[in-house]
Design an enzyme around this catalytic site. Structure first.
Site, PDB file in Angstrom:
ATOM      1  CD1 TRP A 179      -2.501   1.662   0.474  1.00 26.11           C
ATOM      2  CD2 TRP A 179      -2.165   1.688   2.634  1.00 26.11           C
ATOM      3  NE1 TRP A 179      -3.440   2.615   0.954  1.00 26.11           N
ATOM      4  CE2 TRP A 179      -3.072   2.748   2.333  1.00 26.11           C
ATOM      5  CE3 TRP A 179      -1.717   1.910   3.778  1.00 26.11           C
ATOM      6  CZ2 TRP A 179      -3.628   3.656   3.440  1.00 26.11           C
ATOM      7  CZ3 TRP A 179      -1.978   2.695   4.779  1.00 26.11           C
ATOM      8  CH2 TRP A 179      -2.940   3.578   4.499  1.00 26.11           C
TER       9      TRP A 179
ATOM     10  CG  ASP B  90      -2.070  -2.960   7.144  1.00 29.90           C
ATOM     11  OD1 ASP B  90      -3.301  -2.965   7.912  1.00 29.90           O
ATOM     12  OD2 ASP B  90      -1.819  -2.059   6.339  1.00 29.90           O
TER      13      ASP B  90
ATOM     14  CB  ALA C  58      -6.468  -3.062   6.018  1.00 32.43           C
TER      15      ALA C  58
ATOM     16  CE  LYS D 268     -10.570  -0.466   3.150  1.00 34.62           C
ATOM     17  NZ  LYS D 268      -9.617   0.496   3.833  1.00 34.62           N
TER      18      LYS D 268
END
Length: 392
Positions: A126, A207, A209, A242
């Site tokens: 990212w 991470d 997400a 999300k």
């Protein structure tokens, strides 16, 4: 003072969003921005979130500050969702403004605890990961991750590069649904990575997400839980944007697992860093998440809708892979069906991406990363036909 400022490079995704907005074509397709959309192009408010908001409106009596670390109930509920039971004595945590805030605070913690540590990132990753690291003036290195030919994992390259990790370095790992590629390590590969990093004395920095967007809420946490169970110290940055659909509420968490005897000190440092940055974290989204996770009915409805979202993306993946196979008369794009999460990188050149945008009104990031959730039954064949025209 202000006259000394220099222009900063534009974020490519934000720039793409503006280009899409400025495009007058009615049939344009947005596959760039990383948000979930339903078949109508709307990013809906989840049913359980709506119900929790209504209940909160009725019972909330104050808007005073929460604690520097956020509400303990939120931190505990999130830690349990991510890690399961058995980590309370090891887990220090703080609520953060979204997953980005959690990433930033994790990097600040690394810098505070070990200023000379190198942070290792997958190539690609990212874009905000390296951007924040560079801004903080931290050391950074990359490990190979994606095989441009197979559109899968370059595992040999990954393992070879991670052999360069030094004791005390932090290695950033995507817990599931790798952004931007959609290609994930399998369980055996995760085990090999963990074995290597443990031998090196590295600190895993996960991470997470997209928990719930890949193979399921529990399944997507499996790698993170394995890491948490294997290492004495782990950092986990997680987002609710999300899986709860509360993007604008900026709801995230940073969890630092360590020696139970040092938990109080670690927690104090996390609170200190929050104070230096934004003081008290946003509470509205965090309170909604807490209400949902603590209420059996709300949790069941949320999980059911999250599963609907996940299965819709899998259906879109398979449909796109099938349409591309028909349109190109090849299996070149079959990998799309095996990837997970919102994103896949198609392997198109930047010139081809520009043609799709200019001639067809199809917007994607320059490296050909597409947001699968930006598609629907109508636009899948349109995209496949346009791509087939490029590669004919």
């Amino acid at each position: 003072m202000l006259e000394t400022l220099n222009p900063q490079p534009q974020d490519k995704i934000l720039q793409l969003i503006q280009m899409y907005k400025d495009d007058p074509r009615a049939d344009k397709i947005d596959l760039g921005v990383g948000v979930y959309k339903d078949a109508t192009g709307l990013t809906p408010v989840m049913r359980a979130v709506k119900a929790a908001e209504k209940k909160l409106w009725e019972i909330e009596t104050t808007k005073t500050y929460t604690g520097l670390a956020g509400e303990p109930a939120y931190n505990a509920a999130m830690a349990k969702m991510i890690l399961g039971d058995g980590y309370a004595d090891r887990a220090a945590s703080v609520a953060t403004p979204g997953g980005t805030g959690a990433i930033r605070q994790a990097l600040e913690l690394i810098k505070l605890a070990s200023p000379n540590a190198t942070v290792w990132l997958s190539n690609p990753t990212w874009p905000n990961h390296p951007s924040i690291i560079k801004y903080l003036g931290m050391k950074m290195a990359e490990y190979r991750y994606f095989d441009a030919e197979t559109r899968g994992i370059d595992f040999a390259g990954l393992m070879a590069d991670l052999k360069g990790v030094q004791a005390g370095d932090a290695v950033l790992l995507h817990g599931c649904c790798h952004n931007p590629t959609g290609a994930n390590l399998n369980a055996d590969q995760w085990a090999e990575v963990a074995k290597l990093l443990l031998a090196k004395g590295a600190i895993p920095f996960v991470d997470l997400a997209y928990q719930g967007f890949g193979d399921g809420l529990e399944e997507d946490a499996a790698a993170t839980r394995m890491i948490a169970n294997s290492f004495p110290e782990v950092l986990i940055a997680a987002s609710c944007s999300k899986n709860f659909g509360i993007y604008r509420e900026r709801t995230g968490i940073l969890i630092a697992l360590g020696d139970p005897a040092r938990k109080t000190v670690t927690q104090g440092n996390l609170a200190f860093l929050n104070r230096q940055n934004y003081s008290f974290p946003p509470d509205h989204g965090a309170r909604l998440v807490t209400m949902i996770l603590e209420d059996d009915a709300l949790r069941a409805d949320w999980k059911a809708e999250l599963e609907e979202v996940r299965l819709n993306m899998l259906t879109l993946r398979q449909s796109l892979a099938d349409e591309l196979r028909r349109a190109t008369n090849s299996d070149r794009f079959d990998f799309v069906a095996s990837h997970r999460g919102m994103f896949s990188r198609l392997g198109l050149t930047e010139a081809q991406v520009n043609i799709l945008r200019e001639q067809h009104g199809i917007y994607m990031v320059g490296d050909s990363r597409i947001n699968i959730a930006g598609l629907n039954a109508k636009t899948v064949p349109i995209l496949a036909k346009a791509i087939a025209g490029l590669t004919a």
